[in-house]
Design an enzyme around this catalytic site. Structure first.
Site, PDB file in Angstrom:
ATOM      1  N   GLY A  36       0.815  -1.215   0.000  1.00 57.25           N
ATOM      2  CA  GLY A  36       0.000   0.000   0.000  1.00 57.25           C
ATOM      3  C   GLY A  36       0.848   1.263   0.000  1.00 57.25           C
ATOM      4  N   HIS A  42       4.131   1.571  -8.153  1.00 55.22           N
ATOM      5  CA  HIS A  42       3.172   0.467  -8.044  1.00 55.22           C
ATOM      6  C   HIS A  42       2.246   0.438  -9.266  1.00 55.22           C
ATOM      7  CE1 HIS A  42       3.901   1.357  -3.611  1.00 55.22           C
ATOM      8  NE2 HIS A  42       4.177   0.069  -3.667  1.00 55.22           N
ATOM      9  N   GLN A 157      14.767  -8.621  -3.998  1.00 54.21           N
ATOM     10  CA  GLN A 157      13.478  -9.250  -3.695  1.00 54.21           C
ATOM     11  C   GLN A 157      12.964 -10.017  -4.922  1.00 54.21           C
ATOM     12  OE1 GLN A 157      10.037  -7.469  -1.427  1.00 54.21           O
ATOM     13  NE2 GLN A 157       9.422  -6.927  -3.497  1.00 54.21           N
ATOM     14  N   ARG A 191       8.347   4.829   1.297  1.00 47.81           N
ATOM     15  CA  ARG A 191       9.113   5.406   2.414  1.00 47.81           C
ATOM     16  C   ARG A 191       9.590   6.831   2.115  1.00 47.81           C
ATOM     17  NH1 ARG A 191      10.636  -0.289   3.157  1.00 47.81           N
ATOM     18  NH2 ARG A 191      10.029  -0.894   5.261  1.00 47.81           N
TER      19      ARG A 191
HETATM   20  P1  AMP Z   1       6.022  -2.405  -1.719  1.00 47.80           P
HETATM   21  O1  AMP Z   1       4.653  -1.840  -1.584  1.00 47.80           O
HETATM   22  O2  AMP Z   1       7.112  -1.474  -1.328  1.00 47.80           O
HETATM   23  O3  AMP Z   1       6.136  -3.772  -1.071  1.00 47.80           O
HETATM   24  O4  AMP Z   1       6.242  -2.658  -3.268  1.00 47.80           O
HETATM   25  C1  AMP Z   1       5.346  -3.442  -4.006  1.00 47.80           C
HETATM   26  C2  AMP Z   1       5.950  -3.676  -5.376  1.00 47.80           C
HETATM   27  O5  AMP Z   1       6.124  -2.422  -6.040  1.00 47.80           O
HETATM   28  C3  AMP Z   1       7.326  -4.343  -5.317  1.00 47.80           C
HETATM   29  O6  AMP Z   1       7.425  -5.310  -6.353  1.00 47.80           O
HETATM   30  C4  AMP Z   1       8.252  -3.169  -5.561  1.00 47.80           C
HETATM   31  O7  AMP Z   1       9.489  -3.552  -6.137  1.00 47.80           O
HETATM   32  C5  AMP Z   1       7.434  -2.347  -6.533  1.00 47.80           C
HETATM   33  N1  AMP Z   1       7.904  -0.956  -6.545  1.00 47.80           N
HETATM   34  C6  AMP Z   1       8.063  -0.140  -5.481  1.00 47.80           C
HETATM   35  N2  AMP Z   1       8.585   1.042  -5.865  1.00 47.80           N
HETATM   36  C7  AMP Z   1       8.775   0.969  -7.205  1.00 47.80           C
HETATM   37  C8  AMP Z   1       9.304   1.858  -8.186  1.00 47.80           C
HETATM   38  N3  AMP Z   1       9.744   3.073  -7.879  1.00 47.80           N
HETATM   39  N4  AMP Z   1       9.336   1.431  -9.465  1.00 47.80           N
HETATM   40  C9  AMP Z   1       8.911   0.185  -9.801  1.00 47.80           C
HETATM   41  N5  AMP Z   1       8.398  -0.705  -8.926  1.00 47.80           N
HETATM   42  C10 AMP Z   1       8.333  -0.324  -7.644  1.00 47.80           C
END
Ligand code: AMP
Length: 293
Positions: A36, A42, A157, A191
């Site tokens: 989220g 995202h 990841q 973040r």
């Molecule tokens: P998170 O909500 O941080 O767990 O991220 C969910 C997904 O979004 C993960 O696969 C992240 O790698 C991807 N994600 C987060 N930030 C970015 C970004 N700036 N560009 C591309 N994908 C992202």
């Protein structure tokens, strides 16, 4: 005209019923797991899913098991209404389970991935990838997607998930999508909301140091230690920056490279005041030229 909000469900039973109906209608299931506090990064994954699949499920769940005891689990931003609005017209279904739904009291199974989960983030955040691998495999069991989308932003990841799905014969196809950045180069991240206005500019040292690495490699630098030293200089220009690691490694094994050749992953984690940020870039080193993906 406003776009339709996705359907919102909180239980595994509701999720399964909605996914089963989509399957019966002949649709391919695409899945984007998130915590989220959604942003364009995202959304780029959701768009990629929509391009490829007839039915797109987004999970929004701040997974406690991937946070260390001193990390930001309790203060992690939770913005479900805004997330739903952002997903309008993009996702078909949002799954936002409770902790009780995901981890009932008798939950006792954990997934541990080997070598690719150990260095970099794995070394700084013990048990982080155990939590990530477990929640992703659980979510895959709940959604049973044909395709799942991850960001290169969290390079390691994605590698851990690829390893896990290959090793455990999970049928879901993993897609890894490019990093989405702010216009000034900062990699988008939930973040980033923690950054104070005085932290925002210093936070650019991550992307700037990666850009410098690329330039230096283009000019012929092949010595990883020298490259890391130059990156450290850039990061050192921000007085509130503290480096967790700068890694110059093989993009498949994450093992350190001393002399650069072929594909090289440059990845780093830096704390700006109290906000821990990560970023990376894959460089293609050849004798005559270098370019990025
Ligand atoms: P998170 O909500 O941080 O767990 O991220 C969910 C997904 O979004 C993960 O696969 C992240 O790698 C991807 N994600 C987060 N930030 C970015 C970004 N700036 N560009 C591309 N994908 C992202």
């Amino acid at each position: 005209m406003s776009q339709p909000l996705p359907k919102l469900v909180h239980t595994i039973a509701e999720l399964r019923a909605a996914v089963a109906a989509a399957r019966t209608a002949g649709k391919t299931i695409g899945f984007v797991p998130t915590m989220g506090a959604l942003h364009e990064g995202h959304l780029s994954l959701v768009r990629a899913a929509k391009d490829e699949c007839g039915f797109v499920v987004v999970s929004i769940y701040v997974n406690p098991s991937q946070f260390g005891p001193k990390e930001d689990f309790s203060k992690y931003p939770r913005t479900l209404d805004a997330d739903m609005a952002l997903l309008a017209g993009h996702a078909d279904l949002v799954f936002a389970p409770s902790n009780e739904e995901v981890y009932p009291p008798n939950h006792a199974t954990w997934v541990t991935v080997g070598s690719v989960a150990e260095p970099l983030e794995g070394a700084c955040r013990p048990d982080h990838f155990r939590g990530v691998a477990t929640i992703v495999l659980k979510l895959f069991g709940m959604v049973q997607p044909d395709f799942a989308y991850f960001g290169q932003k969290d390079y390691q990841q994605a590698l851990v998930i690829e390893r896990m799905t290959a090793d455990l014969n999970v049928q879901t196809m993993i897609r890894v999508c490019p990093i989405v950045r702010e216009p000034d180069g900062l990699a988008m991240s939930s973040r980033n909301r923690y950054l104070s206005s005085s932290d925002r500019k210093p936070a650019l040292v991550l992307s700037q140091s990666l850009a410098l690495a690329e330039i230096l490699v283009k000019r012929g630098e092949r010595n990883a230690a020298k490259l890391a030293a130059r990156m450290r200089e850039v990061i050192g220009t921000a007085s509130n920056a503290r480096i967790d690691y700068i890694a110059i490694v093989d993009p498949q094994t994450l093992q350190p490279m001393e002399v650069l050749s072929g594909d090289v992953l440059v990845a780093l984690a830096v704390k700006i005041s109290n906000t821990r940020l990560i970023d990376n870039r894959v460089l293609h080193v050849s004798d005559s030229r270098t370019h990025t993906v």
